[in-house]
Design an enzyme around this catalytic site. Structure first.
Site, PDB file in Angstrom:
ATOM      1  N   CYS A 116     -37.684 -68.279  29.601  1.00 51.26           N
ATOM      2  CA  CYS A 116     -36.607 -67.784  28.748  1.00 51.26           C
ATOM      3  C   CYS A 116     -36.844 -67.515  27.529  1.00 51.26           C
ATOM      4  O   CYS A 116     -36.417 -67.085  26.693  1.00 51.26           O
ATOM      5  CB  CYS A 116     -35.304 -68.948  28.784  1.00 51.26           C
ATOM      6  SG  CYS A 116     -34.712 -69.281  30.612  1.00 51.26           S
ATOM      7  N   HIS A 257     -31.363 -68.158  22.268  1.00 50.93           N
ATOM      8  CA  HIS A 257     -31.257 -68.110  23.819  1.00 50.93           C
ATOM      9  C   HIS A 257     -29.906 -68.553  24.598  1.00 50.93           C
ATOM     10  O   HIS A 257     -29.340 -69.417  24.008  1.00 50.93           O
ATOM     11  CB  HIS A 257     -32.359 -68.728  24.262  1.00 50.93           C
ATOM     12  CG  HIS A 257     -32.261 -68.831  25.730  1.00 50.93           C
ATOM     13  ND1 HIS A 257     -32.143 -67.629  26.653  1.00 50.93           N
ATOM     14  CD2 HIS A 257     -32.447 -69.862  26.803  1.00 50.93           C
ATOM     15  CE1 HIS A 257     -32.180 -67.892  27.781  1.00 50.93           C
ATOM     16  NE2 HIS A 257     -32.388 -69.408  27.972  1.00 50.93           N
ATOM     17  N   ASN A 287     -26.952 -67.585  31.592  1.00 52.11           N
ATOM     18  CA  ASN A 287     -28.220 -67.508  31.222  1.00 52.11           C
ATOM     19  C   ASN A 287     -29.041 -66.403  31.952  1.00 52.11           C
ATOM     20  O   ASN A 287     -29.224 -66.324  33.293  1.00 52.11           O
ATOM     21  CB  ASN A 287     -28.984 -68.716  31.673  1.00 52.11           C
ATOM     22  CG  ASN A 287     -30.429 -69.015  31.226  1.00 52.11           C
ATOM     23  OD1 ASN A 287     -31.140 -67.936  30.816  1.00 52.11           O
ATOM     24  ND2 ASN A 287     -30.937 -70.105  31.032  1.00 52.11           N
TER      25      ASN A 287
HETATM   26  N1  COA Z   1     -19.510 -77.942  39.333  1.00 51.15           N
HETATM   27  C1  COA Z   1     -18.987 -79.253  39.486  1.00 51.15           C
HETATM   28  N2  COA Z   1     -19.568 -80.414  39.362  1.00 51.15           N
HETATM   29  C2  COA Z   1     -20.858 -80.259  39.098  1.00 51.15           C
HETATM   30  C3  COA Z   1     -21.444 -79.123  39.006  1.00 51.15           C
HETATM   31  C4  COA Z   1     -20.979 -77.884  39.286  1.00 51.15           C
HETATM   32  N3  COA Z   1     -21.351 -76.627  39.229  1.00 51.15           N
HETATM   33  N4  COA Z   1     -22.925 -79.350  38.883  1.00 51.15           N
HETATM   34  C5  COA Z   1     -23.062 -80.669  38.759  1.00 51.15           C
HETATM   35  N5  COA Z   1     -21.906 -81.073  39.072  1.00 51.15           N
HETATM   36  C6  COA Z   1     -21.550 -82.503  38.986  1.00 51.15           C
HETATM   37  C7  COA Z   1     -22.732 -83.242  39.111  1.00 51.15           C
HETATM   38  O1  COA Z   1     -23.112 -83.378  40.652  1.00 51.15           O
HETATM   39  C8  COA Z   1     -22.286 -84.487  38.746  1.00 51.15           C
HETATM   40  O2  COA Z   1     -21.553 -85.515  39.445  1.00 51.15           O
HETATM   41  P1  COA Z   1     -21.780 -86.864  39.827  1.00 51.15           P
HETATM   42  O3  COA Z   1     -21.294 -87.569  38.342  1.00 51.15           O
HETATM   43  O4  COA Z   1     -20.766 -87.208  40.683  1.00 51.15           O
HETATM   44  O5  COA Z   1     -23.150 -87.162  40.088  1.00 51.15           O
HETATM   45  C9  COA Z   1     -21.430 -84.115  37.327  1.00 51.15           C
HETATM   46  O6  COA Z   1     -21.124 -82.784  37.750  1.00 51.15           O
HETATM   47  C10 COA Z   1     -22.065 -84.208  36.078  1.00 51.15           C
HETATM   48  O7  COA Z   1     -23.368 -83.575  36.204  1.00 51.15           O
HETATM   49  P2  COA Z   1     -24.360 -83.626  35.157  1.00 51.15           P
HETATM   50  O8  COA Z   1     -25.501 -83.071  35.387  1.00 51.15           O
HETATM   51  O9  COA Z   1     -24.401 -85.131  34.353  1.00 51.15           O
HETATM   52  O10 COA Z   1     -23.820 -82.727  34.166  1.00 51.15           O
HETATM   53  P3  COA Z   1     -24.214 -82.149  32.586  1.00 51.15           P
HETATM   54  O11 COA Z   1     -22.837 -82.576  31.788  1.00 51.15           O
HETATM   55  O12 COA Z   1     -25.505 -82.651  32.129  1.00 51.15           O
HETATM   56  O13 COA Z   1     -24.352 -80.799  32.644  1.00 51.15           O
HETATM   57  C11 COA Z   1     -25.557 -78.789  32.924  1.00 51.15           C
HETATM   58  C12 COA Z   1     -25.105 -79.879  33.492  1.00 51.15           C
HETATM   59  C13 COA Z   1     -26.795 -78.184  34.107  1.00 51.15           C
HETATM   60  C14 COA Z   1     -24.588 -78.021  32.568  1.00 51.15           C
HETATM   61  C15 COA Z   1     -26.599 -79.298  31.581  1.00 51.15           C
HETATM   62  O14 COA Z   1     -27.186 -79.981  31.841  1.00 51.15           O
HETATM   63  C16 COA Z   1     -27.422 -78.257  31.044  1.00 51.15           C
HETATM   64  O15 COA Z   1     -26.757 -77.192  30.624  1.00 51.15           O
HETATM   65  N6  COA Z   1     -28.597 -78.385  30.936  1.00 51.15           N
HETATM   66  C17 COA Z   1     -29.495 -77.284  30.600  1.00 51.15           C
HETATM   67  C18 COA Z   1     -29.687 -76.330  31.257  1.00 51.15           C
HETATM   68  C19 COA Z   1     -30.526 -75.234  30.869  1.00 51.15           C
HETATM   69  O16 COA Z   1     -30.243 -74.707  29.819  1.00 51.15           O
HETATM   70  N7  COA Z   1     -31.331 -74.592  31.720  1.00 51.15           N
HETATM   71  C20 COA Z   1     -32.005 -73.073  31.249  1.00 51.15           C
HETATM   72  C21 COA Z   1     -33.188 -73.432  30.597  1.00 51.15           C
HETATM   73  S1  COA Z   1     -33.859 -71.974  29.981  1.00 51.15           S
END
Ligand code: COA
Length: 330
Positions: A116, A257, A287
């Site tokens: 990215c 980004h 993204n």
């Molecule tokens: N829909 C519904 N529930 C979902 C889900 C979805 N698409 N994806 C994950 N969950 C669930 C998980 O299973 C988890 O459930 P649990 O508590 O029963 O285990 C719960 O939602 C919380 O998940 P979590 O991973 O803690 O959520 P989060 O608040 O950290 O958000 C992201 C997840 C991926 C949105 C976040 O971590 C993020 O944006 N990370 C950075 C990613 C990024 O920028 N990547 C690109 C790099 S260039």
């Protein structure tokens, strides 16, 4: 070394017509519009048509950037494509775009993979090569067809990504102090496993078993990436401002980004710069990795968010974990 300024002469972007909304996605994977919006700020993303390759999207964005610059493909002698989704492992997508666009055969053409952060790495590389005095006009393209590397059954990743392209034409100007006035690039190689495609490369060549296991799809430890992303983007922004003796409030527009609205909000809070000074289109595209910044930059210019004399800060992070920032005076 050339004393001339290195400037962006034109920008262009392209997004495929097919819109995939959160509501539609929630019919095929266990998620909801509400979850995706509140966790990421994303409402919809674009998906390339079957048979529409990364190079095709790159060509569309490049044509628009060339038209904006008032230049022809024949004027380009350096073509860099930042992508993690090349048309094929080799040759470089840059060579495929060269042929489709009609860029002369004496142009240097290569791909660059910094995930990215790829566009910022490519922009800095183009500026350094133009600074050597051996090239006149560079075409820098960030383009991705992430829909082909996302596991559409994995709700923790598939909701976040989309396809698209952005391009800039870079050249020289005799006006001092204009254009790319600074860059800061880096990488945290100890975080490779946070965001990667483990299968299909030389370390683990594709087999029937690896494909059945889905190891050719993107894997991400979202929470860890989130924390590191906020830290490295904040540092990359602060470092470049300090290096150029600037305060955050002297920046007219930050183009971050577009990975997650919450990451952008966190950077806004850390830099104590209101969210209105950040360009945001993650809601409409998700993204798009290396395409994210040039797509946002082009939209920002076309919607009048960047004016002559403005100072713009570009800042990104990506798999690697790479990071970078760039300051541009328009
Ligand atoms: N829909 C519904 N529930 C979902 C889900 C979805 N698409 N994806 C994950 N969950 C669930 C998980 O299973 C988890 O459930 P649990 O508590 O029963 O285990 C719960 O939602 C919380 O998940 P979590 O991973 O803690 O959520 P989060 O608040 O950290 O958000 C992201 C997840 C991926 C949105 C976040 O971590 C993020 O944006 N990370 C950075 C990613 C990024 O920028 N990547 C690109 C790099 S260039």
């Amino acid at each position: 070394m050339s004393p001339l300024s290195t400037v962006i002469l034109g920008t262009g972007s392209y997004a495929p017509g097919r819109i995939l909304s959160n509501a539609e996605l929630s019919q095929t994977v266990d998620t909801s519009d509400e979850w995706i919006r509140t966790r990421s700020g994303i409402r919809e993303r674009r998906i390339a048509a079957p048979g529409e390759a990364t190079s095709d999207m790159g060509v569309h964005a490049a044509r628009r950037a060339l038209a904006d610059a008032g230049l022809q493909p024949a004027d380009i002698d350096l073509l860099i494509v930042a992508t993690i989704t090349p048309d094929m492992p080799m040759p470089a997508t840059a060579c495929i775009i060269q042929q489709k666009l009609g860029v002369p055969t004496n142009a240097a053409c290569f791909d660059l993979n910094a995930a990215c952060t790829g566009f910022l790495y490519a922009l800095d590389t183009a500026c350094a090569m133009l600074g050597s005095g051996r090239y006149r006009h560079a075409l820098v393209i960030g383009v991705e067809k992430l829909s082909t590397i996302v596991d559409w059954k994995d709700r923790t990743t598939c909701v976040l990504f989309g396809d698209g392209a952005g391009a800039v034409v870079v050249g020289k100007s005799p006006v001092p102090g204009l254009g790319l006035i600074g860059t800061k690039l880096g990488a945290l190689g100890d975080s490779v496993d946070l965001l990667c495609i483990p299968g299909g490369g030389s370390n683990a060549p594709a087999t029937a078993a690896s494909i059945a296991a889905g190891s050719h799809f993107l894997k991400m430890k979202g929470k860890e990436v989130f924390k590191l992303a906020v830290r490295v983007m904040d540092e990359a922004a602060r470092d470049i401002l300090e290096q150029h003796h600037l305060r955050a409030d002297q920046i007219s527009l930050v183009i971050p980004h577009q990975a997650n609205l919450r990451i952008i909000e966190a950077i806004s809070a850390y830099l104590e710069l209101p969210l209105e000074r950040f360009f945001v289109n993650v809601d409409r595209y998700g993204n798009t990795s290396a395409a994210s910044i040039p797509l946002a930059l082009d939209e920002a210019r076309r919607t009048g968010r960047i004016k002559s004399g403005d100072l713009t800060l570009l800042v990104a992070f990506g798999a690697g974990l790479t990071y970078g920032s760039a300051l541009i005076r328009w």
